[in-house]
Motif scaffolding. Structure first.
Motif, PDB file in Angstrom:
ATOM      1  N   ARG A 374       0.818  -1.218   0.000  1.00  0.00           N
ATOM      2  CA  ARG A 374       0.000   0.000   0.000  1.00  0.00           C
ATOM      3  C   ARG A 374       0.850   1.266   0.000  1.00  0.00           C
ATOM      4  N   SER A 375       2.136   1.120   0.190  1.00  0.00           N
ATOM      5  CA  SER A 375       3.034   2.273   0.234  1.00  0.00           C
ATOM      6  C   SER A 375       3.619   2.536  -1.150  1.00  0.00           C
ATOM      7  N   MET A 376       3.362   3.712  -1.690  1.00  0.00           N
ATOM      8  CA  MET A 376       3.923   4.081  -2.984  1.00  0.00           C
ATOM      9  C   MET A 376       5.436   4.221  -2.890  1.00  0.00           C
ATOM     10  N   GLU A 377       5.927   4.667  -1.753  1.00  0.00           N
ATOM     11  CA  GLU A 377       7.365   4.816  -1.576  1.00  0.00           C
ATOM     12  C   GLU A 377       8.065   3.457  -1.635  1.00  0.00           C
ATOM     13  N   GLU A 378       7.447   2.427  -1.031  1.00  0.00           N
ATOM     14  CA  GLU A 378       8.039   1.093  -1.042  1.00  0.00           C
ATOM     15  C   GLU A 378       8.062   0.513  -2.457  1.00  0.00           C
ATOM     16  N   ARG A 381      10.708   2.268  -4.491  1.00  0.00           N
ATOM     17  CA  ARG A 381      12.058   1.810  -4.135  1.00  0.00           C
ATOM     18  C   ARG A 381      12.402   0.501  -4.833  1.00  0.00           C
ATOM     19  N   LEU A 382      11.453  -0.451  -4.845  1.00  0.00           N
ATOM     20  CA  LEU A 382      11.693  -1.743  -5.481  1.00  0.00           C
ATOM     21  C   LEU A 382      11.917  -1.591  -6.988  1.00  0.00           C
ATOM     22  N   VAL A 383      11.005  -0.886  -7.641  1.00  0.00           N
ATOM     23  CA  VAL A 383      11.063  -0.786  -9.106  1.00  0.00           C
ATOM     24  C   VAL A 383      12.252   0.055  -9.553  1.00  0.00           C
ATOM     25  N   LEU A 384      12.499   1.168  -8.882  1.00  0.00           N
ATOM     26  CA  LEU A 384      13.622   2.020  -9.287  1.00  0.00           C
ATOM     27  C   LEU A 384      14.961   1.330  -9.051  1.00  0.00           C
ATOM     28  N   GLY A 385      15.028   0.456  -8.052  1.00  0.00           N
ATOM     29  CA  GLY A 385      16.252  -0.316  -7.844  1.00  0.00           C
ATOM     30  C   GLY A 385      16.548  -1.213  -9.034  1.00  0.00           C
ATOM     31  N   VAL A 386      15.512  -1.896  -9.533  1.00  0.00           N
ATOM     32  CA  VAL A 386      15.687  -2.744 -10.721  1.00  0.00           C
ATOM     33  C   VAL A 386      15.967  -1.874 -11.944  1.00  0.00           C
ATOM     34  N   HIS A 387      15.345  -0.696 -11.993  1.00  0.00           N
ATOM     35  CA  HIS A 387      15.558   0.217 -13.127  1.00  0.00           C
ATOM     36  C   HIS A 387      17.018   0.657 -13.214  1.00  0.00           C
ATOM     37  N   GLU A 388      17.615   0.954 -12.075  1.00  0.00           N
ATOM     38  CA  GLU A 388      19.026   1.352 -12.074  1.00  0.00           C
ATOM     39  C   GLU A 388      19.916   0.209 -12.544  1.00  0.00           C
ATOM     40  N   GLU A 389      19.595  -1.026 -12.128  1.00  0.00           N
ATOM     41  CA  GLU A 389      20.363  -2.183 -12.597  1.00  0.00           C
ATOM     42  C   GLU A 389      20.238  -2.340 -14.108  1.00  0.00           C
ATOM     43  N   LEU A 441      -1.572   3.279  -2.200  1.00  0.00           N
ATOM     44  CA  LEU A 441      -2.398   4.461  -1.972  1.00  0.00           C
ATOM     45  C   LEU A 441      -1.891   5.622  -2.821  1.00  0.00           C
ATOM     46  N   GLY A 442      -2.823   6.343  -3.444  1.00  0.00           N
ATOM     47  CA  GLY A 442      -2.441   7.464  -4.288  1.00  0.00           C
ATOM     48  C   GLY A 442      -2.329   7.133  -5.756  1.00  0.00           C
ATOM     49  N   LEU A 492       4.794   4.534 -12.603  1.00  0.00           N
ATOM     50  CA  LEU A 492       5.317   5.204 -11.406  1.00  0.00           C
ATOM     51  C   LEU A 492       5.239   6.721 -11.528  1.00  0.00           C
ATOM     52  N   GLU A 493       5.697   7.269 -12.646  1.00  0.00           N
ATOM     53  CA  GLU A 493       5.747   8.727 -12.789  1.00  0.00           C
ATOM     54  C   GLU A 493       4.349   9.333 -12.822  1.00  0.00           C
TER      55      GLU A 493
END
Length: 530
Positions: A374-378, A381-389, A441-442, A492-493
């Motif tokens: 439910r946390s957009m921040e969480e 964090r997961l998706v952007l971590g894979v995106h950086e890889e 949420l959001g 995400l954006e």
């Protein structure tokens, strides 16, 4: 097929030398060589069947085919002409209809047998799926031969799936044999946001033989019934339709009545029901743009994606939610370790033909528990971590070969998700059991009713752009596979969610001849609207 026709000519002893056919014409001046075959078909038959110009003149009786020294014995057929007519009918019925005109040029007996209704009835059934409709046609006094020769065969190349050229909006047209008609059905998504409802269909044109025993094209657009139209084949995989009576498209109340009728049909609501000002602008813009194409349209052929055993799910067509733009039709296809989602219908921001989603099947994402989902921040964090890889992997591929060699010799472990795995292996190793799913949420969703369990998730990118397809860019997101017929994507954006549901209609004459043809079609689709 060409070899089979040549063998038939030799077995019947007719030969297709020019002298033989010329002698037959002089000896039977009162008979037409073939009232239904045009000259170019006859020249083609001469090229295919009669390759040897010095072939001896042998009459169509078939004598002399076997060697003179053949041993005596029980009488056997010496050529196809010695076979009973009912057996010849069975043989000819098994040949493709496109070969029969050439076969009719072999000799008079073949031409007479090819007038048998059984042959053409079978061709209509096997090639175009007509069964019960043939009985209705015979009651009306129309022969199967006329139906095949004057309607089905001439228009066979427009059967299948097509994308109309309507600027950024595109579309999906399916041309089928429907009863005693050939009909072009425009497929429309359900009304927003009911993505799981069945598709809607609207006829754009039809071709039939009700009058004057010849094919007639009629435009079906508008509210005044069928009226005169025309079809032109521009090139192999392209054709155009034209309306010859555009006054049938107009309504007594003028443009205002036409807009209200279009709005109710397109969106299932009235203008008063749409309170969002930006959405009103988008709807009015689409009406003004698409109404320019009500008298003439060009269509380009598209194919259904091929299916391989290694695919994550069966590829095909889906309808999905795209915010204020409503529902759009997309095509899901698999390309090794990538899944691609291509728009068949589009909007002024990202037009039809563009690659709206690209999924990396070698980069699965494991969801946390429901509370953290439910946390957009969480999730970010997961998706952007894979995106950086993924970005580091792309940079490594673009680095000089020396750097690649150093990396290969290094003992350091590669980044997570960047291992050299077989396409689809990561997908298979992902969680196979259904796991709970909830949107953060959001995150905005057009349809609040979405699946609450999913099978697996993957990193992917989505294409966003400004109005007029300006400043396009790919942004990271999460691909969520719910089941065999539904998937979703979290942007995400944009902080929005798109839900996709499979189009279940049976679409015939839509398979690509090869994977190469399908790949070329995808490349061409992007150039059509770029």
């Amino acid at each position: 097929m060409l070899l089979r026709m040549a063998v038939c000519a030799r077995l019947c002893g007719a030969g297709q030398s020019r002298r033989c056919r010329r002698r037959q014409r002089h000896s039977q001046p009162h008979q037409d060589s073939d009232s239904d075959m045009d000259m170019d078909e006859e020249e083609e038959a001469e090229r295919v069947v009669g390759k040897t110009k010095d072939e001896p003149d042998v009459c169509s009786s078939g004598a002399g085919v076997l060697a003179s020294g053949a041993s005596a014995g029980p009488p056997h057929p010496q050529s196809l002409l010695d076979l009973p007519p009912e057996l010849l009918v069975e043989i000819f019925s098994s040949l493709p209809g496109a070969a029969l005109p050439n076969l009719a040029l072999v000799c008079k007996k073949f031409r007479q047998i090819l007038n048998t209704e059984t042959i053409w009835r079978r061709r209509c059934t096997e090639e175009f799926g007509m069964r019960d409709d043939l009985r209705k046609m015979e009651i009306l006094g129309m022969s199967s031969r006329d139906l095949y020769v004057k309607l089905l065969h001439p228009y066979r190349n427009i059967l299948g799936l097509w994308q109309p050229d309507i600027g950024p909006y595109g579309g999906l047209l399916n041309v089928v044999v429907d009863g005693l008609f050939i009909i072009g059905w425009m497929y429309l998504p359900p009304h927003d946001p009911r993505v799981e409802d069945p598709m809607r269909r609207r006829p754009l044109f039809r071709i039939h033989m009700w009058e004057k025993n010849k094919a007639m094209v009629e435009c079906m657009y508008g509210h005044k019934g069928p009226h005169k139209g025309d079809i032109q084949t521009v090139k192999k995989d392209e054709f155009s339709t034209k309306c010859n009576q555009t006054d049938h498209h107009r309504m007594p109340g003028g443009r205002q009545e036409e807009f209200r009728t279009w709005l109710e049909d397109e969106w299932g609501r009235t203008l008063e029901d749409i309170f969002h000002e930006h959405m009103q602008e988008l709807i009015l813009m689409k009406f003004i743009y698409t109404s320019q194409y009500d008298n003439c349209l060009t269509y380009r052929r598209i194919y259904l994606p091929p299916c391989l055993p290694s695919d994550l799910l069966q590829p095909g067509l889906f309808k999905g939610t795209y915010g204020s733009h409503g529902l759009e039709i997309i095509m899901l296809s698999f390309h090794g370790s990538k899944a691609k989602v291509t728009k068949l219908t589009g909007d002024p921001n990202v037009p039809a033909g563009q690659l709206t989603l690209e999924i990396d099947l070698n980069r699965p994402v494991r969801l946390p528990d429901l509370e953290h989902q439910r946390s957009m921040e969480e999730l970010s964090r997961l998706v952007l971590g894979v995106h950086e890889e993924a970005q580091r992997g792309l940079q490594a591929q673009d680095a000089p070969s020396e750097a690649a060699e150093v990396a290969e010799g290094s003992d350091s472990a590669p980044p997570a998700g960047a291992e050299d795995v077989e396409p689809g292996a990561a997908a298979c190793s992902a969680a196979s059991e259904a796991q709970p799913f909830v949107l953060p949420l959001g995150v905005m969703a057009r349809n609040e009713v979405y699946p609450r369990t999913c099978k697996m998730c993957f990193y992917g990118t989505g294409l966003i752009a400004g109005h007029g397809f300006t400043s396009p860019e790919r942004t990271p997101g999460l691909f969520v596979l719910f089941d065999d017929d539904r998937f979703g994507f979290i942007w995400l954006e944009l902080k929005s969610f798109s839900l996709y549901s499979r189009l279940t209609d049976q679409l015939s004459h839509a398979q690509a001849p090869s994977i190469e043809h399908f790949e070329a079609m995808l490349r061409n689709m992007q150039s059509w609207t770029s």
